[in-house]
Design a protein around this motif. Structure first.
Motif, PDB file in Angstrom:
ATOM      1  N   ALA A  30      -2.064   3.480 -64.610  1.00 25.88           N
ATOM      2  CA  ALA A  30      -1.115   3.088 -65.645  1.00 25.88           C
ATOM      3  C   ALA A  30      -0.664   1.588 -64.969  1.00 25.88           C
ATOM      4  CB  ALA A  30       0.148   3.905 -65.817  1.00 25.88           C
ATOM      5  N   LYS A  31      -0.887   1.688 -63.519  1.00 26.94           N
ATOM      6  CA  LYS A  31      -0.142   0.459 -62.887  1.00 26.94           C
ATOM      7  C   LYS A  31      -1.348  -0.745 -62.695  1.00 26.94           C
ATOM      8  CE  LYS A  31       1.610  -0.155 -57.950  1.00 26.94           C
ATOM      9  NZ  LYS A  31       2.090   0.483 -56.871  1.00 26.94           N
ATOM     10  N   TYR A  32      -2.526  -0.489 -62.842  1.00 24.78           N
ATOM     11  CA  TYR A  32      -3.472  -1.385 -62.252  1.00 24.78           C
ATOM     12  C   TYR A  32      -4.277  -1.848 -63.674  1.00 24.78           C
ATOM     13  CZ  TYR A  32      -2.180  -1.008 -57.369  1.00 24.78           C
ATOM     14  OH  TYR A  32      -1.272  -0.571 -56.508  1.00 24.78           O
ATOM     15  N   SER A  33      -4.995  -3.148 -63.657  1.00 27.28           N
ATOM     16  CA  SER A  33      -5.918  -3.436 -64.457  1.00 27.28           C
ATOM     17  C   SER A  33      -7.281  -2.439 -64.266  1.00 27.28           C
ATOM     18  CB  SER A  33      -6.478  -4.692 -64.576  1.00 27.28           C
ATOM     19  OG  SER A  33      -7.347  -4.982 -63.346  1.00 27.28           O
ATOM     20  N   LYS A  34      -8.315  -2.391 -65.332  1.00 25.78           N
ATOM     21  CA  LYS A  34      -9.589  -1.385 -65.205  1.00 25.78           C
ATOM     22  C   LYS A  34     -10.288  -1.909 -63.979  1.00 25.78           C
ATOM     23  CE  LYS A  34     -12.497  -3.857 -68.504  1.00 25.78           C
ATOM     24  NZ  LYS A  34     -13.331  -3.685 -69.659  1.00 25.78           N
ATOM     25  N   VAL A  35     -10.335  -3.420 -63.759  1.00 22.85           N
ATOM     26  CA  VAL A  35     -11.081  -3.737 -62.822  1.00 22.85           C
ATOM     27  C   VAL A  35     -10.436  -3.069 -61.238  1.00 22.85           C
ATOM     28  CG1 VAL A  35     -11.996  -5.844 -61.288  1.00 22.85           C
ATOM     29  CG2 VAL A  35     -11.971  -5.884 -63.704  1.00 22.85           C
ATOM     30  N   ASP A  36      -9.084  -3.360 -61.222  1.00 24.49           N
ATOM     31  CA  ASP A  36      -8.717  -2.818 -59.976  1.00 24.49           C
ATOM     32  C   ASP A  36      -8.739  -1.412 -59.828  1.00 24.49           C
ATOM     33  OD1 ASP A  36      -7.894  -5.409 -59.091  1.00 24.49           O
ATOM     34  OD2 ASP A  36      -5.783  -5.689 -60.016  1.00 24.49           O
ATOM     35  N   VAL A  37      -8.612  -0.621 -60.841  1.00 25.70           N
ATOM     36  CA  VAL A  37      -8.904   0.959 -60.762  1.00 25.70           C
ATOM     37  C   VAL A  37     -10.143   1.174 -60.179  1.00 25.70           C
ATOM     38  CG1 VAL A  37      -8.775   2.817 -61.971  1.00 25.70           C
ATOM     39  CG2 VAL A  37      -6.959   1.352 -62.492  1.00 25.70           C
ATOM     40  N   GLN A  38     -11.269   0.466 -60.802  1.00 22.42           N
ATOM     41  CA  GLN A  38     -12.474   0.544 -60.007  1.00 22.42           C
ATOM     42  C   GLN A  38     -12.562   0.376 -58.802  1.00 22.42           C
ATOM     43  OE1 GLN A  38     -14.851  -1.533 -63.158  1.00 22.42           O
ATOM     44  NE2 GLN A  38     -13.919  -0.278 -64.814  1.00 22.42           N
ATOM     45  N   ARG A  39     -12.160  -0.898 -58.400  1.00 19.41           N
ATOM     46  CA  ARG A  39     -12.113  -1.249 -56.952  1.00 19.41           C
ATOM     47  C   ARG A  39     -11.555  -0.135 -55.862  1.00 19.41           C
ATOM     48  NH1 ARG A  39      -8.577  -3.581 -54.002  1.00 19.41           N
ATOM     49  NH2 ARG A  39      -7.491  -4.134 -55.727  1.00 19.41           N
ATOM     50  N   LEU A  40     -10.197   0.162 -56.585  1.00 17.80           N
ATOM     51  CA  LEU A  40      -9.303   1.197 -55.541  1.00 17.80           C
ATOM     52  C   LEU A  40     -10.299   2.390 -55.440  1.00 17.80           C
ATOM     53  CD1 LEU A  40      -6.038   0.123 -56.963  1.00 17.80           C
ATOM     54  CD2 LEU A  40      -6.792  -0.139 -54.499  1.00 17.80           C
ATOM     55  N   SER A  41     -10.857   3.039 -56.819  1.00 15.05           N
ATOM     56  CA  SER A  41     -11.449   4.179 -56.740  1.00 15.05           C
ATOM     57  C   SER A  41     -12.699   4.287 -55.756  1.00 15.05           C
ATOM     58  CB  SER A  41     -11.748   4.638 -58.160  1.00 15.05           C
ATOM     59  OG  SER A  41     -10.704   4.898 -58.992  1.00 15.05           O
ATOM     60  N   GLN A  42     -13.169   3.046 -55.886  1.00  8.54           N
ATOM     61  CA  GLN A  42     -14.540   3.018 -54.864  1.00  8.54           C
ATOM     62  C   GLN A  42     -14.116   2.839 -53.519  1.00  8.54           C
ATOM     63  OE1 GLN A  42     -17.153  -0.320 -55.836  1.00  8.54           O
ATOM     64  NE2 GLN A  42     -18.521   0.067 -54.253  1.00  8.54           N
ATOM     65  N   ASN A  43     -12.978   2.174 -53.121  1.00  6.49           N
ATOM     66  CA  ASN A  43     -12.536   2.283 -51.880  1.00  6.49           C
ATOM     67  C   ASN A  43     -12.100   3.614 -51.443  1.00  6.49           C
ATOM     68  OD1 ASN A  43     -12.676  -0.415 -51.554  1.00  6.49           O
ATOM     69  ND2 ASN A  43     -10.792  -1.055 -52.013  1.00  6.49           N
ATOM     70  N   ILE A  44     -11.540   4.351 -52.280  1.00  9.18           N
ATOM     71  CA  ILE A  44     -11.358   5.803 -51.926  1.00  9.18           C
ATOM     72  C   ILE A  44     -12.418   6.632 -51.612  1.00  9.18           C
ATOM     73  CG2 ILE A  44     -10.187   7.880 -52.824  1.00  9.18           C
ATOM     74  CD1 ILE A  44      -8.304   6.279 -54.571  1.00  9.18           C
TER      75      ILE A  44
END
Length: 211
Positions: A30-44
């Motif tokens: 809900a907080k981020y764009s799809k590109v940011d969600v993908q990047r953050l999830s990969q970082n996790i």
């Protein structure tokens, strides 16, 4: 996950670990764009592995021993991923065409019989941007091992094919999947994540209003 997204909800998460995980996944989408969600999830995902594995797995295993590496990762995902995804089984899968051994696809796939993460989220957008795309990117970019994930939004199955590079058609089908009828955001995340103004300038997604 709370650390990656800077979530103010961290101290108030429920005692149930899985419910807390789903709340954080909803917050992130809900907080981020799809590109940011993908990047953050990969970082996790990257944060779960020691640096020496990420820095060396490609040249030590994935490149010289692709079939062995695929089978090893199918087994490791079976052991480590059951809590997140539910019951799984190792199976045969398709592999890239440049792998000649006709038996190479044996026991290097993983079938998630009914994905708990997808079912609990009830949201195709959360599945695609928090799981499918970042997990594929993690294996291809950080582990140097191709992976294609094929979620089925009717049965909640998901086929992992280690050793198979995603095609443009695979990715188009995933991103074009209609919002699920039981999506808690009533399509809000899908509209946000496909809008030209997807840099999260809108108010909180309806999914989070039901917290």
């Amino acid at each position: 996950m709370a650390e990656q997204i800077g979530s103010e909800y961290d101290s108030d998460l429920p005692d149930d670990d899985y419910k807390g995980l789903m709340e954080l996944a909803g917050t992130m989408n809900a907080k981020y764009s799809k590109v940011d969600v993908q990047r953050l999830s990969q970082n996790i995902l990257k944060s779960l592995f020691p640096d020496f594995i990420l820095g060396n797995f490609g040249w030590m295993f994935a490149k010289p021993f692709p079939i062995f590496s695929a089978k090893m990762n199918a087994g490791a995902t079976f052991v480590a991923g059951t809590w997140l995804m539910g019951e799984c089984e190792i199976n045969d899968c398709k592999v890239d065409g440049d792998i000649d051994d006709e038996k190479s696809g044996i026991n290097q796939g993983l079938l998630v019989k009914r994905c708990r993460f997808l079912e609990e989220s009830g949201c195709a957008s959360v599945c695609v941007n928090s799981c499918k795309i970042p997990t594929q990117n993690f294996f291809m970019e950080d582990m140097k091992l191709p992976l294609t994930m094929e979620p089925n939004y009717e049965t909640y199955e998901c086929q992992f094919s280690f050793g198979l590079t995603p095609t443009e058609e695979d990715e188009r089908q995933a991103t074009d999947t209609p919002c699920l009828s039981r999506c808690p955001s009533a399509g809000g995340l899908r509209r946000k994540h496909t809008s030209p103004q997807s840099q999260c300038q809108s108010s909180v997604c309806p999914q989070m209003q039901n917290r």
